[in-house]
Motif scaffolding. Structure first.
Motif, PDB file in Angstrom:
ATOM      1  N   LYS A 193       4.747  -5.588   2.352  1.00 55.20           N
ATOM      2  CA  LYS A 193       4.091  -4.587   1.794  1.00 55.20           C
ATOM      3  C   LYS A 193       4.965  -3.448   1.155  1.00 55.20           C
ATOM      4  O   LYS A 193       6.289  -3.081   1.604  1.00 55.20           O
ATOM      5  CB  LYS A 193       3.250  -4.065   2.960  1.00 55.20           C
ATOM      6  N   VAL A 194       4.463  -2.714   0.624  1.00 58.21           N
ATOM      7  CA  VAL A 194       5.145  -1.650  -0.079  1.00 58.21           C
ATOM      8  C   VAL A 194       5.422  -0.614   0.891  1.00 58.21           C
ATOM      9  O   VAL A 194       4.126  -0.157   1.435  1.00 58.21           O
ATOM     10  CB  VAL A 194       4.743  -1.119  -1.186  1.00 58.21           C
TER      11      VAL A 194
ATOM     12  N   LEU B  69       5.162   2.814   3.247  1.00 57.91           N
ATOM     13  CA  LEU B  69       4.540   4.286   3.116  1.00 57.91           C
ATOM     14  C   LEU B  69       5.305   5.345   2.386  1.00 57.91           C
ATOM     15  O   LEU B  69       5.115   6.177   1.716  1.00 57.91           O
ATOM     16  CB  LEU B  69       4.064   4.608   4.527  1.00 57.91           C
TER      17      LEU B  69
ATOM     18  N   THR C 138       3.730  -7.384 -10.049  1.00 63.97           N
ATOM     19  CA  THR C 138       3.617  -6.905  -8.893  1.00 63.97           C
ATOM     20  C   THR C 138       2.474  -7.695  -8.158  1.00 63.97           C
ATOM     21  O   THR C 138       1.817  -6.856  -7.348  1.00 63.97           O
ATOM     22  CB  THR C 138       3.260  -5.442  -8.855  1.00 63.97           C
TER      23      THR C 138
ATOM     24  N   PHE D   1       1.700  -7.910  -4.165  1.00 66.70           N
ATOM     25  CA  PHE D   1       1.105  -6.686  -3.459  1.00 66.70           C
ATOM     26  C   PHE D   1      -0.128  -6.288  -3.742  1.00 66.70           C
ATOM     27  O   PHE D   1      -1.076  -6.647  -4.791  1.00 66.70           O
ATOM     28  CB  PHE D   1       2.037  -5.532  -3.814  1.00 66.70           C
ATOM     29  N   SER D   2      -0.764  -5.614  -2.592  1.00 65.26           N
ATOM     30  CA  SER D   2      -2.221  -5.067  -2.735  1.00 65.26           C
ATOM     31  C   SER D   2      -2.241  -3.918  -3.969  1.00 65.26           C
ATOM     32  O   SER D   2      -1.246  -3.083  -4.301  1.00 65.26           O
ATOM     33  CB  SER D   2      -2.835  -4.356  -1.577  1.00 65.26           C
TER      34      SER D   2
ATOM     35  N   GLU E  51      -3.392  -1.004  -3.387  1.00 65.10           N
ATOM     36  CA  GLU E  51      -3.167   0.088  -2.702  1.00 65.10           C
ATOM     37  C   GLU E  51      -1.574   0.271  -2.779  1.00 65.10           C
ATOM     38  O   GLU E  51      -1.069   1.289  -3.077  1.00 65.10           O
ATOM     39  CB  GLU E  51      -3.678  -0.038  -1.161  1.00 65.10           C
ATOM     40  N   ASP E  52      -0.882  -0.740  -2.464  1.00 64.54           N
ATOM     41  CA  ASP E  52       0.483  -0.820  -2.323  1.00 64.54           C
ATOM     42  C   ASP E  52       0.857  -0.419  -3.880  1.00 64.54           C
ATOM     43  O   ASP E  52       2.023   0.319  -4.165  1.00 64.54           O
ATOM     44  CB  ASP E  52       0.911  -2.265  -2.091  1.00 64.54           C
TER      45      ASP E  52
ATOM     46  N   ARG F  32       0.902   3.028  -4.958  1.00 60.94           N
ATOM     47  CA  ARG F  32       1.825   3.850  -4.072  1.00 60.94           C
ATOM     48  C   ARG F  32       2.981   4.020  -4.946  1.00 60.94           C
ATOM     49  O   ARG F  32       3.806   5.135  -5.027  1.00 60.94           O
ATOM     50  CB  ARG F  32       2.282   3.281  -2.548  1.00 60.94           C
TER      51      ARG F  32
END
Length: 215
Positions: free
Chosen positions: A106-107, A109, A143, A146-147, A149-150, A153
């Protein structure tokens, strides 16, 4: 061993891209792995030269069967040894999905804290491309793994850190919806100037010269 800033930037940037960490100890220890197609062998060896102090063996060539085309793909790859210095990145990027019984990247935070221009250059060299060579200076970054949301970010970090506007390209494959980051014409020059000092020669074809060509 303590990682140099160059090693940290390479690992962080490429973990946003094609690089990955592997663990055989339930996340207690990690090793870094890099893979590139043979045409990008120079880029793979560039990464190896930076990380070779962490490695026990030199890069190796192997073949992979492309299940979509039935063709064999020639690849080069290398692994580092497991190293306590990599635990920081393993904890930052990976979470264990008990339902899928595997580690998911995941990316982080705190991506904005570590996404300096050199790390961004490795991210783009791994997964970036010109949108339409010869016709546009716009760019994109793949990308899809990744989600949304990720990905947002990352986009927020590019805006906050460098005032670079980006968009999303929606891709639909069977029952899966994924997204790519788009870098429009108006942002491409600023983006290129940011990463240009860190580009490896063999990857400069991915970056526009501002006149619909590449560097």
């Amino acid at each position: 061993m303590k990682l140099t800033q160059l090693q940290k930037d390479l690992i962080f940037g490429s973990l946003l891209g094609d690089g990955n960490l592997q663990t055989g100890s339930k996340g207690k220890t990690w090793r870094y792995r890099a893979i590139q197609k043979s045409e990008h062998k120079e880029y793979l060896f560039h990464k190896y030269e930076i990380l070779k102090d962490l490695c026990g063996t030199t890069p190796k060539e192997n073949e992979l069967l492309d299940t979509r085309t039935g063709n064999l793909i020639q690849r080069w790859s290398f692994n580092t040894l497991t190293n306590p210095s990599l635990n920081f990145f393993g904890n930052m990027f990976y979470t264990y999905d008990s339902n899928k019984e595997k580690w998911i990247k995941k990316v982080p935070l705190k991506v904005e804290t570590f996404l300096n221009p050199r790390a961004l250059a490795y991210f783009y060299m791994d997964d970036g491309a010109l949108k339409w060579f010869g016709h546009s200076n716009a760019m994109r970054i793949c990308t899809e793994n990744f989600s949304k949301e990720d990905i947002n970010r990352i986009r927020k970090s590019l805006k906050n850190l460098y005032n670079i506007d980006t968009g999303l390209i929606k891709k639909q494959l069977k029952n899966k919806t994924s997204f790519r980051i788009s870098i429009p014409e108006k942002s491409s020059e600023s983006f290129c100037e940011l990463i240009k000092p860190y580009l490896v020669d063999c990857m400069k074809y991915k970056v526009s010269d501002g006149q619909y060509g590449h560097l």
